[in-house]
Design a protein around this motif. Structure first.
Motif, PDB file in Angstrom:
ATOM      1  N   UNK A  74       0.834  -1.198   0.000  1.00 60.77           N
ATOM      2  CA  UNK A  74       0.000   0.000   0.000  1.00 60.77           C
ATOM      3  C   UNK A  74       0.870   1.250   0.000  1.00 60.77           C
ATOM      4  N   UNK A  75       1.873   1.262   0.877  1.00 62.51           N
ATOM      5  CA  UNK A  75       2.750   2.427   0.970  1.00 62.51           C
ATOM      6  C   UNK A  75       3.537   2.628  -0.320  1.00 62.51           C
ATOM      7  N   UNK A  76       4.028   1.531  -0.901  1.00 64.69           N
ATOM      8  CA  UNK A  76       4.800   1.635  -2.136  1.00 64.69           C
ATOM      9  C   UNK A  76       3.932   2.192  -3.262  1.00 64.69           C
ATOM     10  N   UNK A  77       2.708   1.698  -3.372  1.00 69.42           N
ATOM     11  CA  UNK A  77       1.812   2.158  -4.438  1.00 69.42           C
ATOM     12  C   UNK A  77       1.504   3.642  -4.284  1.00 69.42           C
ATOM     13  N   UNK A  78       1.185   4.067  -3.065  1.00 72.89           N
ATOM     14  CA  UNK A  78       0.907   5.479  -2.840  1.00 72.89           C
ATOM     15  C   UNK A  78       2.144   6.330  -3.111  1.00 72.89           C
ATOM     16  N   UNK A  79       3.313   5.855  -2.708  1.00 71.64           N
ATOM     17  CA  UNK A  79       4.545   6.608  -2.920  1.00 71.64           C
ATOM     18  C   UNK A  79       4.845   6.778  -4.398  1.00 71.64           C
ATOM     19  N   UNK A  80       4.636   5.710  -5.181  1.00 70.35           N
ATOM     20  CA  UNK A  80       4.898   5.784  -6.613  1.00 70.35           C
ATOM     21  C   UNK A  80       4.031   6.833  -7.290  1.00 70.35           C
ATOM     22  N   UNK A  81       2.796   6.983  -6.821  1.00 74.04           N
ATOM     23  CA  UNK A  81       1.886   7.930  -7.446  1.00 74.04           C
ATOM     24  C   UNK A  81       1.972   9.329  -6.845  1.00 74.04           C
ATOM     25  N   UNK A  82       2.233   9.411  -5.545  1.00 78.21           N
ATOM     26  CA  UNK A  82       2.177  10.708  -4.876  1.00 78.21           C
ATOM     27  C   UNK A  82       3.522  11.415  -4.814  1.00 78.21           C
ATOM     28  N   UNK A  83       4.611  10.651  -4.603  1.00 75.41           N
ATOM     29  CA  UNK A  83       5.909  11.298  -4.390  1.00 75.41           C
ATOM     30  C   UNK A  83       6.370  12.149  -5.577  1.00 75.41           C
ATOM     31  N   UNK A  84       6.371  11.607  -6.818  1.00 72.30           N
ATOM     32  CA  UNK A  84       6.781  12.471  -7.938  1.00 72.30           C
ATOM     33  C   UNK A  84       5.871  13.685  -8.086  1.00 72.30           C
ATOM     34  N   UNK A  85       4.591  13.452  -7.904  1.00 69.70           N
ATOM     35  CA  UNK A  85       3.590  14.523  -7.966  1.00 69.70           C
ATOM     36  C   UNK A  85       3.883  15.603  -6.923  1.00 69.70           C
ATOM     37  N   UNK A  86       4.348  15.185  -5.763  1.00 70.83           N
ATOM     38  CA  UNK A  86       4.589  16.117  -4.677  1.00 70.83           C
ATOM     39  C   UNK A  86       5.912  16.839  -4.812  1.00 70.83           C
ATOM     40  N   UNK A  87       6.947  16.141  -5.288  1.00 69.19           N
ATOM     41  CA  UNK A  87       8.252  16.783  -5.459  1.00 69.19           C
ATOM     42  C   UNK A  87       8.161  17.920  -6.473  1.00 69.19           C
ATOM     43  N   UNK A  88       7.303  17.755  -7.476  1.00 67.48           N
ATOM     44  CA  UNK A  88       7.124  18.807  -8.481  1.00 67.48           C
ATOM     45  C   UNK A  88       6.339  19.998  -7.935  1.00 67.48           C
ATOM     46  N   UNK A  89       5.744  19.823  -6.770  1.00 64.78           N
ATOM     47  CA  UNK A  89       4.826  20.812  -6.233  1.00 64.78           C
ATOM     48  C   UNK A  89       5.298  22.249  -6.230  1.00 64.78           C
ATOM     49  N   UNK A  90       6.459  22.568  -5.650  1.00 64.48           N
ATOM     50  CA  UNK A  90       6.874  23.970  -5.591  1.00 64.48           C
ATOM     51  C   UNK A  90       7.030  24.609  -6.961  1.00 64.48           C
ATOM     52  N   UNK A  91       7.315  23.803  -7.982  1.00 62.69           N
ATOM     53  CA  UNK A  91       7.508  24.363  -9.315  1.00 62.69           C
ATOM     54  C   UNK A  91       6.192  24.696  -9.995  1.00 62.69           C
TER      55      UNK A  91
END
Length: 450
Positions: A74-91
Motif C-alpha cells: 500500500x505504501x509503495x503504491x501510494x509513494x509511486x503515485x504521490x511522491x513524484x507529484x509532490x516533489x514537483x509541487x513547488x515548481x
C-alpha cells in the motif's frame, strides 16, 4: 501586503471595517457571486472525476481477488503515485504566479480527460503495469496544477472577510464530490464484473474532467483569476524554474515571517503523517483481519470501505458547517488544537475496540478534524501571504501535505503484521496526537494562524 481580490479591490477596502455578518450572511454573500459559483462548479466536476478515477484505480490494484497484497505494498503504491507529484509541487507555483490561472485549470483538466481514456483501456486489457502506472501517474500529477490553482484563485472571487466561509464551503464540497465519485466507482464495480468494471469506473472520469475544463474556460476571462498584473512574474519559464530552485529559501523566509501560517502548516503536516499510519492500518486490517476468507471478491471489505467513505463525507460536511462560526467565536488556533485532541481520543477508542463499526465512526470524527484544519491552513495562507508568493506556497503546502502522508504510510507499514491487526500501533498514534495537541496549543497562543 494587504490581500486584495482582483477586480473587487474597492469592495474589500470599503468593507474592511464593516461589522462581521452572521454566518448565514457569509454563505449568502459568496453564493450570490456568479464567479464564485463558476469556480465552485469547476472544482465539483473535477473532484467527482477524481473520485471515479482513483476509486476504480484503487479497487483494481488493492482489492482485486487475483492479487495478494502485503501492507508495505500500500505504501509503495501510494509513494509511486504521490511522491513524484509532490516533489514537483513547488515548481507548479512558477506557472500559477506567471500564467493565466483560468487557462491552467482548463488545459489541465482537458489533458486529464484525454489521458484517462488510455489508462482505462490498459486496465481493461490487462496491459503492462509500467504502462498503466505511467498513465495513472500523469493524471494524478496534473491534479497538482488543478488543486493549487483552485486555492490560489479563491481570493479573486470572494471578498477578504468571506474567505474562511468560502474555503469551508469550497473545500468541503470538493471533498464531498470526491466521495461521491468514490461511491459511484464502488457502485460500478459492484454492478459490473472483473476488469471491465475497474476500467469503466476509471473511464467515467473523462467526461467529468472535460466538463470542468469547459466551465473554467467559458466562465472566466484569461486573467480574471490572477495572478494580478502588478504582481505577475514575467520572463522565461526555464529561467524561472532555476530561480525557483534558488528562491525556495526566500519563499521559506517569507513564510517564516508569517509564523502563524508556518505553524498551522506544520501541525497539518504532523496530522497527515499520523493519518498515513491510520490509513495503512485501516486498509490492511479490513483486507486481512476482518475479511471473511469464504468470500472470494472482498465484497465484505468493500462494503465497510464504502461505509467509511460515506462517514468521511458526513464529517467533512459537518466541519464546513461549524468551522467558520467556531473560528470566529473561539479563534482558529484553539479550534485546531481541539481538533487534534479530538482525533487522539477517537483513535484511543478504536484501539480499544478494534471493531469495524468503530473505524466507521472514527472516520466521521477524523474527517471533521482534517477538514477543519485544512480550512484554517488555507485561510491562513490566503490572508497572510502576498499574492506574488501565494501560488508557490500553496504548491509547497500540497507537497508537505502529501509527502507527510506517504512517510506516515511507510512508517505504519514497516511495523504492521500482514493481517493489519495492531492496536499497539494505534496507541502510538494516540501519543503522537497528544504531543501535537500540547505543542500547538502552546504555540498558537503567540502566533495565531490569522
Amino acid at each position: 501586503m494587504v490581500l486584495v481580490c482582483g477586480p473587487y479591490r474597492g469592495a474589500v477596502s470599503n468593507q474592511a471595517n464593516a461589522k462581521t455578518p452572521h454566518p448565514r450572511g457569509h454563505v449568502r454573500a459568496i453564493l450570490a457571486r456568479k464567479d464564485f459559483r463558476a469556480l465552485l462548479g469547476t472544482r465539483a466536476a473535477s473532484q467527482i472525476a477524481d473520485g471515479f478515477f482513483q476509486g476504480g484505480l484503487a479497487v483494481s490494484v488493492f482489492f482485486n481477488p487475483t492479487s495478494k497484497i502485503e501492507p508495505f505494498a500500500y505504501a509503495i503504491a501510494f509513494a509511486m503515485l504521490i511522491a513524484p507529484y509532490s516533489v514537483l509541487g513547488p515548481y507548479v507555483g512558477v506557472f500559477l504566479d506567471r500564467w493565466s490561472r483560468r487557462n491552467i485549470l482548463a488545459v489541465s483538466n482537458l489533458l486529464r480527460a484525454l489521458l484517462v481514456v488510455p489508462t482505462a483501456l490498459v486496465i481493461f486489457w490487462g496491459g503492462p503495469e509500467i504502462v498503466f502506472g505511467s498513465f495513472a501517474l500523469l493524471v494524478i500529477t496534473i491534479n497538482r496544477f488543478v488543486l493549487a490553482g483552485l486555492s490560489a484563485s479563491q481570493p479573486h472571487v470572494v471578498e477578504r472577510e468571506h474567505l474562511v466561509t468560502a474555503n469551508a464551503f469550497a473545500t468541503t464540497l470538493g471533498t464531498i464530490c470526491f466521495g461521491a465519485g468514490l461511491g459511484g466507482s464502488y457502485v460500478v464495480t459492484r454492478l459490473a464484473e472483473g476488469e471491465y468494471a475497474y476500467a469503466l469506473a476509471s473511464g467515467l472520469a473523462a467526461p467529468l474532467y472535460a466538463l470542468s475544463a469547459l466551465i473554467a474556460w467559458r466562465a472566466f476571462r484569461p486573467m480574471y483569476l490572477g495572478p494580478d498584473e502588478f504582481e505577475r512574474h514575467t520572463g522565461r519559464v526555464v529561467e524561472a524554474i532555476v530561480e525557483t530552485t534558488k528562491g525556495m529559501v526566500a519563499g521559506f523566509a517569507h513564510l517564516w515571517q508569517r509564523r502563524g501560517a508556518a505553524y498551522s502548516m506544520t501541525v497539518q503536516a504532523a496530522h497527515r503523517a499520523l493519518y498515513g499510519v491510520l490509513t495503512v492500518v485501516t486498509l490492511a486490517v479490513l483486507r486481512g483481519h476482518f475479511h471473511d476468507p469464504s468470500i472470494e471478491d472482498f465484497a465484505d471489505t468493500l462494503g465497510w470501505l464504502a461505509g467509511i467513505a460515506a462517514a468521511g463525507q458526513v464529517g467533512s460536511f459537518l466541519s464546513a458547517l461549524i468551522t467558520p462560526r467556531i473560528t470566529r467565536w473561539w479563534g482558529p488556533g484553539r479550534w485546531v488544537t481541539a481538533l487534534m485532541l479530538l482525533v487522539g481520543v477517537t483513535i484511543a477508542g478504536v484501539a480499544f475496540a478494534m471493531w469495524e463499526p468503530a473505524f466507521v465512526a472514527a472516520t466521521l470524527l477524523i474527517n471533521i478534524a482534517s477538514q477543519g484544519t485544512k480550512i484554517v491552513v488555507d485561510t491562513s495562507l490566503q490572508t497572510t501571504v502576498a499574492d506574488e508568493y501565494r501560488g508557490r506556497l500553496f504548491s509547497l503546502n500540497d507537497t508537505v501535505f502529501n509527502l507527510s502522508f506517504v512517510i506516515g504510510m511507510f512508517a505504519g507499514a514497516s511495523l504492521l503484521p500482514s493481517d493489519g491487526y495492531a492496536p499497539d500501533i494505534l496507541f502510538g498514534v494516540v501519543v503522537g496526537y497528544m504531543i501535537v495537541t500540547v505543542w500547538y496549543g502552546l504555540i498558537s497562543t503567540r502566533h495565531r494562524p490569522y
